[in-house]
Design a protein around this motif. Structure first.
Motif, PDB file in Angstrom:
ATOM      1  N   GLY A 159     -10.584   5.538  10.817  1.00  0.00           N
ATOM      2  CA  GLY A 159      -9.712   4.719   9.987  1.00  0.00           C
ATOM      3  C   GLY A 159     -10.545   3.700   9.242  1.00  0.00           C
ATOM      4  N   LEU A 160     -10.733   3.900   7.923  1.00  0.00           N
ATOM      5  CA  LEU A 160     -11.576   3.027   7.105  1.00  0.00           C
ATOM      6  C   LEU A 160     -10.703   1.914   6.515  1.00  0.00           C
ATOM      7  N   LEU A 161     -10.991   0.669   6.863  1.00  0.00           N
ATOM      8  CA  LEU A 161     -10.188  -0.479   6.461  1.00  0.00           C
ATOM      9  C   LEU A 161     -10.893  -1.228   5.344  1.00  0.00           C
ATOM     10  N   THR A 162     -10.221  -1.379   4.196  1.00  0.00           N
ATOM     11  CA  THR A 162     -10.837  -2.043   3.057  1.00  0.00           C
ATOM     12  C   THR A 162      -9.903  -3.103   2.494  1.00  0.00           C
ATOM     13  N   GLU A 163     -10.496  -4.063   1.795  1.00  0.00           N
ATOM     14  CA  GLU A 163      -9.717  -5.094   1.092  1.00  0.00           C
ATOM     15  C   GLU A 163     -10.297  -5.256  -0.304  1.00  0.00           C
ATOM     16  N   GLU A 200     -13.397  13.155   9.673  1.00  0.00           N
ATOM     17  CA  GLU A 200     -12.181  13.032   8.877  1.00  0.00           C
ATOM     18  C   GLU A 200     -11.852  11.561   8.708  1.00  0.00           C
ATOM     19  N   PHE A 201     -11.521  11.165   7.478  1.00  0.00           N
ATOM     20  CA  PHE A 201     -11.280   9.757   7.188  1.00  0.00           C
ATOM     21  C   PHE A 201      -9.828   9.532   6.772  1.00  0.00           C
ATOM     22  N   GLU A 202      -9.273   8.456   7.265  1.00  0.00           N
ATOM     23  CA  GLU A 202      -8.007   7.928   6.772  1.00  0.00           C
ATOM     24  C   GLU A 202      -8.292   6.532   6.236  1.00  0.00           C
ATOM     25  N   ILE A 203      -7.879   6.270   5.005  1.00  0.00           N
ATOM     26  CA  ILE A 203      -8.201   5.003   4.349  1.00  0.00           C
ATOM     27  C   ILE A 203      -6.971   4.099   4.369  1.00  0.00           C
ATOM     28  N   TYR A 204      -7.164   2.873   4.818  1.00  0.00           N
ATOM     29  CA  TYR A 204      -6.113   1.861   4.834  1.00  0.00           C
ATOM     30  C   TYR A 204      -6.609   0.710   3.964  1.00  0.00           C
ATOM     31  N   ALA A 205      -6.062   0.633   2.748  1.00  0.00           N
ATOM     32  CA  ALA A 205      -6.603  -0.259   1.728  1.00  0.00           C
ATOM     33  C   ALA A 205      -5.625  -1.366   1.381  1.00  0.00           C
ATOM     34  N   LEU A 206      -6.139  -2.581   1.308  1.00  0.00           N
ATOM     35  CA  LEU A 206      -5.383  -3.746   0.833  1.00  0.00           C
ATOM     36  C   LEU A 206      -5.850  -4.052  -0.582  1.00  0.00           C
ATOM     37  N   SER A 207      -4.935  -4.054  -1.539  1.00  0.00           N
ATOM     38  CA  SER A 207      -5.299  -4.339  -2.931  1.00  0.00           C
ATOM     39  C   SER A 207      -5.109  -5.811  -3.233  1.00  0.00           C
ATOM     40  N   GLN A 261      -5.662  -3.998 -10.333  1.00  0.00           N
ATOM     41  CA  GLN A 261      -6.412  -3.067  -9.500  1.00  0.00           C
ATOM     42  C   GLN A 261      -5.552  -1.883  -9.096  1.00  0.00           C
ATOM     43  N   GLU A 262      -4.307  -2.138  -8.755  1.00  0.00           N
ATOM     44  CA  GLU A 262      -3.383  -1.047  -8.430  1.00  0.00           C
ATOM     45  C   GLU A 262      -3.185  -0.128  -9.629  1.00  0.00           C
ATOM     46  N   ALA A 263      -3.032  -0.716 -10.823  1.00  0.00           N
ATOM     47  CA  ALA A 263      -2.742   0.077 -12.021  1.00  0.00           C
ATOM     48  C   ALA A 263      -3.931   0.944 -12.430  1.00  0.00           C
ATOM     49  N   GLU A 264      -5.150   0.486 -12.145  1.00  0.00           N
ATOM     50  CA  GLU A 264      -6.329   1.260 -12.536  1.00  0.00           C
ATOM     51  C   GLU A 264      -6.489   2.537 -11.710  1.00  0.00           C
ATOM     52  N   GLY A 265      -5.864   2.591 -10.551  1.00  0.00           N
ATOM     53  CA  GLY A 265      -5.880   3.812  -9.754  1.00  0.00           C
ATOM     54  C   GLY A 265      -7.101   3.956  -8.870  1.00  0.00           C
ATOM     55  N   TRP A 266      -7.273   5.182  -8.358  1.00  0.00           N
ATOM     56  CA  TRP A 266      -8.332   5.467  -7.389  1.00  0.00           C
ATOM     57  C   TRP A 266      -9.430   6.298  -8.032  1.00  0.00           C
ATOM     58  N   ILE A 267     -10.586   6.257  -7.405  1.00  0.00           N
ATOM     59  CA  ILE A 267     -11.656   7.165  -7.781  1.00  0.00           C
ATOM     60  C   ILE A 267     -11.381   8.528  -7.141  1.00  0.00           C
ATOM     61  N   PRO A 268     -11.974   9.612  -7.636  1.00  0.00           N
ATOM     62  CA  PRO A 268     -11.784  10.925  -6.992  1.00  0.00           C
ATOM     63  C   PRO A 268     -12.267  10.892  -5.544  1.00  0.00           C
ATOM     64  N   LEU A 286      -1.893  -7.297  -1.494  1.00  0.00           N
ATOM     65  CA  LEU A 286      -2.027  -8.687  -1.087  1.00  0.00           C
ATOM     66  C   LEU A 286      -1.612  -9.638  -2.204  1.00  0.00           C
ATOM     67  N   TRP A 287      -1.409  -9.094  -3.404  1.00  0.00           N
ATOM     68  CA  TRP A 287      -1.127  -9.940  -4.565  1.00  0.00           C
ATOM     69  C   TRP A 287       0.357 -10.215  -4.738  1.00  0.00           C
ATOM     70  N   THR A 288       1.199  -9.548  -4.002  1.00  0.00           N
ATOM     71  CA  THR A 288       2.632  -9.805  -4.090  1.00  0.00           C
ATOM     72  C   THR A 288       3.240  -9.608  -2.709  1.00  0.00           C
ATOM     73  N   ALA A 289       4.311 -10.293  -2.468  1.00  0.00           N
ATOM     74  CA  ALA A 289       4.986 -10.182  -1.174  1.00  0.00           C
ATOM     75  C   ALA A 289       6.483 -10.113  -1.414  1.00  0.00           C
ATOM     76  N   GLY A 290       7.033  -8.928  -1.347  1.00  0.00           N
ATOM     77  CA  GLY A 290       8.461  -8.785  -1.440  1.00  0.00           C
ATOM     78  C   GLY A 290       9.111  -9.074  -0.099  1.00  0.00           C
ATOM     79  N   ASP A 291      10.418  -9.145  -0.108  1.00  0.00           N
ATOM     80  CA  ASP A 291      11.153  -9.376   1.126  1.00  0.00           C
ATOM     81  C   ASP A 291      10.996  -8.157   2.036  1.00  0.00           C
ATOM     82  N   ASP A 292      10.563  -8.388   3.276  1.00  0.00           N
ATOM     83  CA  ASP A 292      10.354  -7.267   4.192  1.00  0.00           C
ATOM     84  C   ASP A 292      11.656  -6.738   4.779  1.00  0.00           C
ATOM     85  N   GLY A 293      12.766  -7.385   4.482  1.00  0.00           N
ATOM     86  CA  GLY A 293      14.054  -6.872   4.931  1.00  0.00           C
ATOM     87  C   GLY A 293      14.375  -7.129   6.384  1.00  0.00           C
ATOM     88  N   SER A 294      13.505  -7.844   7.090  1.00  0.00           N
ATOM     89  CA  SER A 294      13.760  -8.086   8.503  1.00  0.00           C
ATOM     90  C   SER A 294      14.841  -9.152   8.672  1.00  0.00           C
TER      91      SER A 294
END
Length: 575
Positions: free
Chosen positions: A4-8, A33-40, A45-52, A65-73
């Motif tokens: 699990g690869l963790l990035t920010e 095998e990698f699973e990526i967990y990314a914080l933008s 940055q989100e709009a530019e998308g991912w690299i191949p 990380l740039w916006t926080a909507g209501d989590d509904g809890s």
């Protein structure tokens, strides 16, 4: 092995930190095998998308990380009371923890202060898991009141006792952003609970999901810091920030860094400079393994082998244009050089870093025009300034090797530097270097270049003149620099070091799940049979001074109550 690869703010986005080395690491470890967990970090940055992404990336999960909507809890009275008590405990330890004025003030990471912080942090994580999230609660009036009460307490830091409401709101907003991973649904069996190892590519918020995965399911955590996040926070804090806010946030990030270092199975600094910071901030020396960044050397091979393209009268500077690079000092040094060697030229190659970098580039252009007016001087024609400012596309620009090829000496004039990438690129090209003694510069060049004090134009000029006037010395230093870079700073050594670390950490972790193939059938020999046998002989036994990767005495073991090695591996490289 599943990682699990963790990035920010980095991989797998097109723009961001640590993007290049993460991509090279994933592509180099095809057997995993990698699973990526990314914080933008930003909407852009989100709009530019991912690299191949390569085929070994099985899944990518992202969270902003740039916006926080209501989590509904929806929290009842008991949950609200539980949150108020837990957050008040977190605020209390933050407001009373002594603030280090410098990294030499080592925090007490093993005392009650650290225990209180960790207990409050994991209690909030458990509450978020039970209620579906804490985004709304962390931004609530109850959170601000808890902060205020903690700051007014008798044991609170002197700097926070007179905190204002606006400063409390600012602090609460920052803490909510930093603690946003608590509300993610990444920690179940269909997420980080299914990986064998969490690899955080930075400390701080990026490593927080790894801390929670370790807390909930016992997943071991590996933390890599090529730039220490706590140091980045200190340097990035504006002098205009109110003292109370600065003190509270410094305490929080210091305590979070100490918790990350304490709980991680292994911490890999990118250089000795970062390693010293981590030790000062509470990292156990036995857990630290230096792994230098891996850089692509092949694109610089042609330049390093060609000597006929060198202009013996040209100095080159390459990097991001920003105040920390101190190009003002370099321009004044070049003015001294021109007095001794009138035919010398200076090429400044790089793009400005943000609005501040753009403004700084304008200052540098103005200073260059004042120091070297465009008038005929017997050497240059009118309009031919000896200082040129050139912009390239970035670290992957195809014309980057040509920038190094054009000069006889590569100069670095920074006053603040982490790992000097431009110096390594110059070393791959076989160029002699003149650098200021900051960050990891001395460790990187290792005697293959000249080093001078920062903010000293005269010393910088004398070092450059010494190499410009001695071509044989330049050639010797360039050849030694290239040999050193090819030995220490290639992608291959970086990938090999992390491959060994992955195997070592997982081999000392208990077996938590049964491996199955694509049809759902158990995978033969996926886990060793001896891992299921009871007895003390199956427990990990490490040499004295080495950490116990699996767990500590008295700590709850993970799901399957079994110990043992999954695979015997040699000691990791790069220590």
């Amino acid at each position: 092995m599943r990682i699990g690869l963790l990035t920010e703010g980095g991989y797998p986005y097109v723009s961001g930190d640590a993007r290049l080395w993460c991509d090279r690491l994933v592509r180099g470890l095809r057997q995993h095998e990698f699973e990526i967990y990314a914080l933008s970090r930003t909407e852009r940055q989100e709009a530019e998308g991912w690299i191949p992404l390569p085929p070994q990336v099985a899944r990518v999960r992202t969270a902003p990380l740039w916006t926080a909507g209501d989590d509904g809890s929806i929290q009842g009275r008991r949950a609200r009371r539980r949150f108020t008590e837990t957050y008040a405990e977190l605020a209390a330890v933050i407001s009373t923890a002594r603030q280090p004025g410098a990294p030499q003030d080592a925090p007490e990471t093993d005392g009650p202060e650290a225990d209180r912080f960790g207990s409050a942090l994991y209690a909030l994580a458990e509450l978020a898991r039970d209620t579906g999230g804490l985004i709304g609660a962390l931004r609530s009036e109850a959170a601000v009141r808890a902060l205020e009460q903690a700051c007014r307490a008798p044991r609170a830091l002197q700097a926070v006792r007179t905190v204002r409401v606006s400063e409390l709101l600012r602090t609460a907003a920052h803490l909510e952003r930093a603690l946003r991973p608590l509300s993610l649904d990444w920690y179940e069996d269909d997420g980080l609970g299914s990986v064998d190892l969490c690899h955080a590519t930075a400390g701080g918020t990026a490593a927080l999901p790894g801390l929670l995965a370790r807390h909930f399911t016992g997943i071991p955590l590996l933390v890599t810091e090529y730039g220490v996040q706590l140091r980045a926070h200190y340097l990035g804090t504006s002098h205009e920030t109110p003292p109370a806010v600065r003190a509270l946030l410094a305490s929080f990030h210091r305590l979070l860094a100490a918790e990350v270092y304490h709980r991680a199975a292994c911490v890999t600094p990118g250089n000795t400079h970062a390693r010293r910071w981590q030790e000062r901030c509470g990292a156990d020396r036995d857990k630290l393994r230096t792994v230098y960044p891996g850089m692509e050397a092949s694109r610089f091979t042609e330049v390093g082998e060609a000597t006929d393209r060198v202009d013996p009268r040209t100095l080159v500077w390459v990097g991001r244009v920003e105040p920390a690079k101190d190009l003002i000092c370099l321009l004044h040094a070049f003015a001294e050089i021109r007095k001794e060697e009138p035919r010398t030229r200076l090429r400044i190659v790089g793009a400005p870093a943000g609005a501040e970098g753009t403004a700084y580039l304008g200052q540098c252009r103005t200073l260059a025009a004042q120091l070297f007016p465009d008038e005929a001087d017997g050497v240059h024609e009118i309009g031919d300034n000896p200082v040129s400012f050139e912009e390239i596309g970035g670290p992957e620009a195809p014309d980057l090797p040509d920038a190094y090829a054009a000069g006889a000496v590569v100069v670095l004039s920074s006053v603040v530097e982490g790992f000097p990438i431009s110096l390594v690129e110059a070393m791959f090209c076989g160029r002699a270097t003149v650098s200021t003694d900051v960050g990891a510069v001395v460790e990187v060049i290792g005697g293959t270049g000249l080093v001078v004090p920062p903010r000293n134009p005269r010393a910088l000029a004398e070092a450059c003149l010494a190499l410009l006037r001695d071509p044989e010395r330049r050639e010797r230093l360039g050849a030694a620099a290239r040999a050193r870079a090819l030995e220490l700073f290639t992608v291959e050594q970086n990938v090999a070091a992390f491959h060994d670390l992955y195997l070592e950490i997982v081999s000392h972790s208990p077996v938590r799940r049964v491996l199955v193939d694509r049809t759902g059938e158990p995978l033969p020999f996926g886990a060793p049979a001896e891992a299921h046998l009871p007895g003390r002989w199956t427990e990990p036994r490490l040499p004295r001074g080495r950490p116990r990767w699996a767990w500590e005495p008295g700590e709850a073991t993970p799901t399957v109550r079994a110990t043992g090695f999954q695979e015997a591996v040699p000691a990791a490289k790069g220590a």
